[in-house]
Write a protein that holds these residues in place. Structure first.
Motif, PDB file in Angstrom:
ATOM      1  N   GLU A 102       0.821  -1.206   0.000  1.00 50.18           N
ATOM      2  CA  GLU A 102       0.000   0.000   0.000  1.00 50.18           C
ATOM      3  C   GLU A 102       0.855   1.257   0.000  1.00 50.18           C
ATOM      4  N   ASP A 112      -6.643   7.412  -1.934  1.00 51.74           N
ATOM      5  CA  ASP A 112      -7.270   6.283  -1.245  1.00 51.74           C
ATOM      6  C   ASP A 112      -8.409   5.702  -2.075  1.00 51.74           C
ATOM      7  N   LYS A 164       0.922   3.898  -3.075  1.00 52.27           N
ATOM      8  CA  LYS A 164       0.554   5.294  -2.816  1.00 52.27           C
ATOM      9  C   LYS A 164       1.723   6.237  -3.100  1.00 52.27           C
ATOM     10  N   PHE A 192      -6.973   3.667  -4.850  1.00 48.90           N
ATOM     11  CA  PHE A 192      -6.320   2.458  -4.332  1.00 48.90           C
ATOM     12  C   PHE A 192      -7.332   1.366  -3.986  1.00 48.90           C
ATOM     13  N   LYS A 193      -8.538   1.755  -3.600  1.00 45.33           N
ATOM     14  CA  LYS A 193      -9.553   0.784  -3.203  1.00 45.33           C
ATOM     15  C   LYS A 193     -10.269   0.142  -4.397  1.00 45.33           C
TER      16      LYS A 193
END
Length: 479
Positions: A176, A438, A180, A441-442
């Motif tokens: 992660e 975020d 990111k 990323f999800k």
């Protein structure tokens, strides 16, 4: 520019591979080697000044740790002078020699990132002196902190307590954090190549050819300069945070959407946060802050922003720019009740959207006027530009083909406008407490990487490289 060069990312890739190959407890050695390689690859002169400053500040804190009372304070003062004097000589002496004494400038060797690492080392020594932290006994680990290469040139300006364990304890592979970090790198390239460097073409055309342009041209160029400066500086700190994220190291965010600020004081809570908090903690509060009455508070503000102007560059324009922001805050505080009463008389509700828009627009205009002085060649030209803005009325030049004589064709104008609008929408989304990174990323893996690839292709096609321009140096690289 270093942070968007292929050579830099080759170094990052090699360091990244070695970092995760080495045992966790030795990974800090890879970062230290990265510091050395970075300096060797990009700046072969002046390194000995930087190294001498590191050894000096390291030694002073060890000496301070053994002393008490007046002797400890004397060592601290010596440490501050030892770190500050080289920076003052290198960055400001030629202004005094040329402008005040009328002499010939000195060709100083300029260590990479001297303005940033000087504040970093002063903050470290101050924290040791005030016993907020213990001095680092291992000089290699201290050198890693002082010369951490992703943020060495243009910040953010870190505190030792924030980075110590992240740098030296080693970080395990975290998908992660790496993804990111990659997101931030893409975002940084977008800000730099699609917005900042494209806006710079119009900005440079108008500001560098004054007085050929006046009135609406200056309004346009000044607004674009405000956007250019923000996108440019946000890009460099975003790239620093992104590269650090690849190593699992979190650097503090340096901006919180400053052009949504409701006052100049709020602006400085959001703009260049690491510098603003440094000035607050190591200049404003030690001077007495707001604890000794309003007059003393205003004097402390003037001193603090004078130092901010001095740090940003040599010349009267930077000093005046800093003082303008202090005066803004003083006048803002003195007129606060009057302005609130005017809002009330006009029937504008305290928490209304209309009031927020008025405050945001007013703050942006004040900041924009100050940026004109910051960007102008000299202080005198800065005031002349502002005068021409408000005395020359020619808005029609924005509605005819004259606009396309400033360096960008209409397609490029459309790209720049769309990119600025996208930056605004992302800012509004973040202002509501959300994170675009975020959210991406999800998403499912294929969709997520489709977004990344589309962003990369878009930057290549629509960035300044795509239109045949060379990337400009980061603006804050000159400070």
């Amino acid at each position: 520019m270093i942070y968007i060069s292929l050579k830099y990312y080759q170094l990052v890739l090699i360091a990244l591979l070695l970092y995760y190959i080495f045992p966790v407890k030795f990974r800090w050695i890879v970062l230290l080697a990265g510091n050395v390689a970075f300096y060797a690859a990009f700046y072969k002169t002046g390194w000995w000044i930087f190294l001498g400053t590191i050894i000096f500040s390291y030694s002073i804190t060890l000496i301070m740790d053994k002393l008490r009372g007046g002797a400890r304070k004397a060592a601290f003062i010596a440490g501050i002078l030892g770190v500050t004097v080289p920076w003052l000589l290198i960055k400001n002496s030629n202004f005094v020699i040329e402008e005040i004494l009328g002499g010939k400038p000195v060709d100083w060797l300029v260590p990479l990132g001297i303005s940033f690492y000087t504040l970093q080392l002063i903050g470290y020594m101050a924290d040791v002196f005030m016993e907020r932290i213990m001095p680092e006994k291992n000089i290699a680990k201290f050198a890693l902190f002082a010369g951490y290469f992703p943020q060495l040139i243009q910040g953010p300006i870190p505190r030792y307590g924030q980075l110590q364990h992240q740098l030296t304890d080693g970080n395990r592979f975290d998908e992660e954090k790496i993804v990111k970090g990659f997101q931030l790198i893409i975002w940084g390239f977008f800000l730099k190549l699609v917005i900042a460097d494209k806006a710079a073409i119009i900005v440079n055309t108008v500001f560098d050819n004054y007085p050929a342009y006046s009135g609406a041209y200056i309004w346009l160029a000044s607004f674009l300069y405000s956007i250019q400066l923000y996108a440019d500086f946000l890009a460099c700190t975003t790239l620093a945070r992104g590269v650090s994220g690849l190593f699992g190291i979190e650097l503090a965010s340096n901006f919180e959407r400053p052009y949504y600020a409701l006052s100049i004081k709020d602006f400085w809570r959001r703009w260049h946060i690491s510098l603003s908090t440094w000035l607050r903690d190591y200049i404003y509060i030690p001077l007495g802050g707001n604890r000794k009455g309003k007059l003393r508070k205003y004097i402390n503000l003037l001193i603090t922003f004078f130092i901010s102007g001095l740090w940003h560059g040599a010349g009267f324009k930077f000093l005046v720019w800093g003082l303008i922001h202090a005066v803004y805050q003083i006048i803002g505080e003195l007129t606060f009740n009057l302005r609130e009463k005017i809002y009330d008389i006009c029937g504008i509700e305290p928490d209304s959207r209309k009031k927020r828009w008025i405050k945001q627009a007013g703050t942006f205009l004040l900041v924009n006027f100050a940026w004109i002085i910051f960007r102008a060649e000299t202080l005198r030209k800065g005031f002349m530009l502002i005068t021409d803005m408000v005395t020359e009325f020619n808005p029609w030049v924005l509605m005819n083909n004259r606009l396309f004589t400033l360096g960008l064709e209409w397609k490029e104008m459309v790209v720049l406008g769309a990119a600025i609008y996208f930056l605004h929408k992302v800012g509004k989304y973040q202002e509501e407490g959300n994170s675009a990174g975020d959210r991406v990323f999800k998403q499912p893996l294929l969709f997520r990487w489709g977004v990344y690839l589309a962003a990369i292709v878009g930057i290549i096609l629509f960035g300044t490289y795509g239109f045949g321009f060379d990337a400009q140096d980061f603006i804050y690289g000159g400070f």
